[in-house]
Write an enzyme that holds these catalytic residues in place. Structure first.
Site, PDB file in Angstrom:
ATOM      1  CB  CYS A 186     -28.869  32.103  32.661  1.00  0.00           C
ATOM      2  SG  CYS A 186     -29.650  33.822  34.101  1.00  0.00           S
ATOM      3  CG  ASP A 238      36.598  19.938  18.364  1.00  0.00           C
ATOM      4  OD1 ASP A 238      37.520  20.309  17.617  1.00  0.00           O
ATOM      5  OD2 ASP A 238      36.242  20.712  19.274  1.00  0.00           O
ATOM      6  CB  CYS A 267      -1.009  -0.324   1.273  1.00  0.00           C
ATOM      7  SG  CYS A 267      -2.562  -1.258   1.118  1.00  0.00           S
TER       8      CYS A 267
END
Lengths: 236, 826
Positions: free
Chosen positions: B88, B510, B16
């Site tokens: 209300c 480094d 798929c």
């Protein structure tokens, strides 16, 4: 969690009910017993092809289908009552088996019911105490049809030979072709050899009966092979 | 070019994913399209001037899949004051409903609470509160439930749906199997078997009940048919196609056998019913899919943990008030209060207060970091002991935490090169399997004239060959591996980095800031007769004031400690890899390394022996020349990190060659190298030459990783097969790297390599099992054993069980990675 478990149990119960319901509903709405139906019609076709059709024994009130060679016969009850011992049985000449070493004393008594009078051995079964109820005339076919209704489980289909069969005792059958046009064994008497061999029969010496392995299926559909004494007839 | 990631629904296998990639890839303007089957996401890069996102979505839908919209829906419960009646409540509901972005609002007068569902992109909680206030009521402090994780909900919904479908299939499949297999379990003679269902006595009953039991299973598995046949007829068959074709063949053949039994009265055909094969195959595959969905969810647990770190609310100071608002309402510039024990909600800069902040969840540093006004703080870190106020500088997706999450998500969604083989195989697998199934069935029919045998083989081949395990083998392991890395503070930027890391045989570190702390200090000042120590320090510190080099900064710090007053500098210039030059009070100054002195023709003279001695002690001599004459040496030494020696020892024991690269002189470099156990030193390397040194190592057929932190390391990080940036480093280094270590502990380097090795080993195991199932299963299913040795055939039901097992075993194996622990005692 509890609700889910109850739900699943309910679903299983529903499923079981559905399966039973669908099967019963199907039976009620239309006859789903196609084997039962066609077994009777093909039995009639086989009988019609016989040179000597079944006759009724007035004393025993039983129909007798005699093999074309006269050495075996299938008996089935025209009327059933509680005092009768057997309702269907297969009887066959004792002589070929005696000649092949059969010690009659070793056979169970129920096999020797016809020995004295007719020199025949028999195997059979008791069906039911219920009387046979006829809508019309009592014929060999209508009696057979009653027996199919009374003990449907004795009638089955034998796929390997394309035969129907009626079990007259464990492993002992009478079979007939579903379609005689496509079969060279239209009528077959089948004997279970064990009891006979145990009583001294040498299968290779039995005349008039073939001794062969037959492919069979049990009630759950398991396929297996078993050795049988066979007496087949081509009725055409 | 625009980049987008779309959540895809309806995929069932790797085929798929390939199908969507192909379909989208064919659109004009698409630069790249990559679907990750495990995360169910499409990453697409496209030319926005030639193609709209909607076109891509349409193409996906036309191909037979869904594009899942992720509207972040939020809900809040707001207590309301001042309501006196049911009217209300209605009024508040109406007022809330009018706010743009509100999806639903329900006010319960009895509890005096409003429950609001809204789109936070359009509506803010403050707007909801304002609507309530404007309607004449009082909006009390809101309780906001967390933003709904739609992805999580979608997954849970998917698992629930699959479980439901499997339950239906199992409930109907079990009796169907029992009915059909009764002849094979004759030895369980005590189990009941209804006489009215005996196939040779009541074939019609037997057929009816089987059909009644099969239909619900087919309905439960209808997706296999809708998706599978669509894909098949579009010429891109997938796993669903195999299941759909296989089970349809079983059902159609059974229907034909039923017809033959009923209407032709060939009662022997009742033995040719294969309803149970279709039913049980669907049930088993649904079981496999359910377990697969559950396991898939577990593979992304690491990212969920990261997401869970962020607090849900923030306390914002508005005037004199402290207002608690949802995190997604915090804006840049908001002043936020965090009490001891509280989580920092967004990134920002402290404006008031001092505290120690636990940043372990981001950096892995176990010790809390002291923070004062002006210091940066980060979302999800914990304020340990002081009340602080800070100004929000980064919110939402810009916070460090959000960036980390994105990095991990991107990595989890990316593909490793090792997946390429599985992708190629998945792409051609299904059509090939269809051909093999047909060929095997035809061959067996030709050989035996047995339709039933041919059909059994046809179905078995189709079912055993479903390539779901193949599609899951790589992405699931990468998801777990990258997630596990995030838990250890190791961020792999993609599957490729994760894969390449396991091949590393050489690591170049480094020196400054990586092996050492990167905070060098002045240790010695050696002078000539013409100058005193204080003057030399003052001149060189003034000159270095404009430098960002750590060595220069050390000199500046030393001058500050000595409370020297810096002199004005003119003509400052940084000489890359060498040092600096500047002019102070008409004196021209060079400050830098020996190479600088050599280049400028300045003799070390009497200080030569001091220079050698300092370098031999691992100190870095900085040569200071005034008006082209050496005036002195300021030696600077950096402290080696505690973990460096141990990490390098573990790496060497792992069979990895460890090298150190530095611009420092050879003697200093050798001294440091000796201290930490490094045997290969690349010293006096100019920043621009670091990548060349890496290249030289690569030319020796080495797989090289570079570990660095500075801007000057960036080219080498890019050149290396794997660039590893350490967390304390610069943004440029992190951008250039393939792996970011969130903390500065070098032990994370061997951990990263071990994790990579474990992940790749896991992927190889997964691929082995996935291929083994198919390569061994297909010939057995095709009847090769029967043909060659009279051996067994593979029943379609066993094929379905094996196929489901393959996916589950691959996922289970991938999940084993969750138990990864770095081995530090190698």
């Amino acid at each position: 969690m509890m609700k889910k478990t109850i739900g699943k149990m309910a679903a299983v119960l529903l499923l079981g009910a559905l399966a039973v319901y669908s099967e019963r509903e199907a039976n009620a709405a239309f006859n789903t017993d196609i084997i039962g139906q066609t077994a009777v019609t093909s039995f009639k076709a086989m009988i019609d092809a016989l040179e000597f059709p079944p006759v009724i024994d007035d004393m025993e009130k039983m129909w007798i289908l005699t093999a074309p060679d006269g050495e075996a016969a299938f008996w089935w009850r025209a009327e059933v009552s509680s005092h009768q011992m057997l309702d269907t049985y297969l009887c066959f000449d004792a002589e070929p088996f005696v000649n092949a070493g059969l010690d009659l004393n070793k056979l169970p008594a129920e096999m020797k019911g016809m020995l004295k009078e007719r020199d025949k051995l028999m195997v059979g079964r008791k069906l039911s105490k219920e009387p046979l109820i006829y809508d019309g005339e009592v014929t060999a076919i209508s009696s057979f049809e009653q027996i199919v209704k009374l003990d449907r489980e004795t009638v089955g289909y034998h796929a390997a030979l394309d035969h129907y069969g009626v079990t007259v005792a464990d492993g002992n059958l009478v079979e007939w072709a579903k379609d005689m046009g496509k079969n060279d064994k239209d009528l077959v008497f089948v004997l279970d050899p064990k009891v006979l061999i145990d009583a001294g029969v040498d299968p290779s010496k039995v005349e008039g009966w073939a001794y062969a392995k037959v492919p069979l299926e049990d009630s759950r559909g398991r396929k297996f092979e078993a050795e049988k004494f066979l007496k087949p007839f081509d009725l055409k | 070019m625009e980049k987008q990631t779309l959540a895809i629904g309806g995929m069932t296998c790797a085929a798929c994913a390939k199908r969507i990639e192909r379909a989208v890839g064919k659109l004009q303007g698409i630069a790249s399209a990559s679907v990750n089957f495990a995360t169910e996401k499409l990453s697409v890069e496209y030319d926005g001037t030639r193609l709209a996102l909607q076109d891509i979505e349409k193409k996906i839908i036309d191909t037979g899949y869904n594009v899942l919209k992720t509207s972040a829906k939020s809900s809040a419960t707001i207590p309301i004051g001042g309501m006196t009646c049911a009217a209300c409540a209605k009024r508040v509901e109406k007022a809330l409903g009018k706010v743009e972005g509100v999806l639903s609002a329900s006010v319960n007068f009895a509890t005096e609470k409003a429950t609001v569902s809204y789109d936070p992109q359009q509506a803010k909680l403050s707007a909801l509160r304002a609507a309530i206030e404007n309607a004449g009521y009082k909006a009390l402090e809101a309780q906001k439930s967390g933003a709904v994780d739609e992805d999580k909900l979608r997954k849970e919904k998917e698992i629930r749906a699959l479980r439901r479908k499997f339950t239906v299939a199992a409930i109907f499949g079990a009796p169907l199997l029992y009915l059909a297999m009764a002849s094979m379990i004759w030895w369980l003679w005590w189990l009941p078997f209804p006489a009215s269902l005996r196939p040779m006595q009541y074939p019609l009953n037997y057929i009816i009940v089987q059909i009644v039991l099969t239909v619900p299973i087919l309905i439960a598995g209808r997706n296999f048919y809708t998706v599978g046949f669509k894909a098949f007829f579009q010429g891109s068959p997938n796993m669903d196609s195999l299941i759909a074709i296989g089970t349809s063949a079983a059902v159609l053949y059974s229907l034909w056998a039923s017809y033959d039994t009923i209407f032709n009265q060939n009662f022997g055909s009742v033995n040719n019913l294969y309803f149970e094969s279709a039913g049980v195959i669907i049930a088993l595959i649904l079981l496999g899919k359910t377990l697969e969905a559950i396991s898939k969810g577990k593979t992304s647990e690491a990212i969920k943990k990261l997401m869970g770190l962020a607090p849900k609310t923030a306390t914002v100071i508005q005037g004199d008030k402290e207002i608690e608002i949802p995190i997604d309402e915090v804006e840049i510039g908001h002043v936020i209060l965090v009490r001891p024990g509280g989580k920092i909600p967004v990134d920002g800069v402290i404006t008031e207060g001092h505290s120690a902040v636990d940043e372990s969840m981001l950096t892995g540093e176990s010790l809390p970091i002291d923070k004062k006004p002006g210091d940066k703080i980060f979302a999800a870190t914990i304020n340990k002991n002081g009340v602080i106020r800070f100004e929000a500088t980064k919110v939402g997706s810009d916070t460090a935490l959000a960036q980390i999450i994105k990095l991990v998500e991107d990595a989890q969604g990316s593909k490793a090169p090792i997946a390429a083989m599985a992708d190629i195989v998945s792409g051609v697998f299904v059509p090939v399997v269809c051909v093999v199934a047909v060929a095997a069935a035809v061959a067996w029919f030709w050989y035996t004239k047995d339709v039933t045998l041919a059909l059994t083989i046809f179905i078995s081949v189709l079912i055993i060959a479903c390539p779901c395990a193949l599609g899951l083998a790589t992405p699931t392991a990468i998801m777990v591996g990258t997630g596990k890395g995030a838990e250890y503070g190791i961020l792999f930027k993609g599957g490729e980095a994760l894969e390449t890391t396991h091949k590393i045989d050489t690591i170049v570190f480094d020196k400054t800031g990586t092996i050492t702390e990167g905070k060098p200090e002045v240790t010695d000042i050696v002078i000539t007769r013409e100058i005193d120590e204080k003057r030399l320090l003052l001149l060189s510190a003034s000159a270095e004031k404009g430098s960002e080099h750590p060595l220069g900064e050390a000199i500046v710090r030393k001058a500050e400690e000595e409370k020297l007053e810096f002199l004005p500098v003119i003509n400052f210039q940084a000489l890359i890899g060498l040092g600096i030059e500047a002019t102070i009070e008409n004196t021209h100054i060079y400050a830098g390394n020996r190479k600088l002195m050599n280049e400028k023709g300045i003799s070390l003279g009497e200080l030569e022996s001091d220079s050698d001695r300092l370098a031999g002690e691992g100190k870095t001599p900085m040569y200071i020349a005034l008006d082209n004459k050496l005036a002195g040496i300021i030696a600077v030494a950096d402290v080696v990190k505690k973990s460096s020696e141990e990490a390098i020892k573990v790496l060497r024991n792992m069979g990895i060659t460890v090298a150190m690269i530095t611009g420092d002189n050879l003697k200093t470099a050798n001294a440091i190298a000796k201290q930490v156990g490094i045997d290969r030193v690349l010293a006096e390397v100019l920043p621009q030459d670091k990548s060349n040194e890496v290249k030289k190592l690569q030319e020796e057929n080495r797989k090289v990783a570079m570990v660095g932190d500075g801007i000057n390391d960036a080219p080498a990080l890019v050149q290396a097969d794997v660039g590893i940036a350490i967390g304390s480093g610069t943004d440029v280094a992190m951008e250039s790297a393939d792996i970011v270590l969130m903390r500065s502990d070098l032990m994370d380097v061997p951990t990263a390599i071990q994790l990579s090795r474990s992940t790749i080993r896991n992927i190889k195991q997964n691929l082995f099992w996935a291929f083994a199932y198919n390569t061994a299963g297909i010939p057995v299913a095709a009847g090769v054993l029967r043909f060659l040795f009279g051996g067994p055939l593979l029943d379609p039901i066993l094929a379905a069980a094996a196929m489901s097992l393959s996916s589950v075993s691959v996922l289970t194996n991938a999940l084993r990675l969750r138990g990864f622990r770095p081995n530090r005692s190698i």
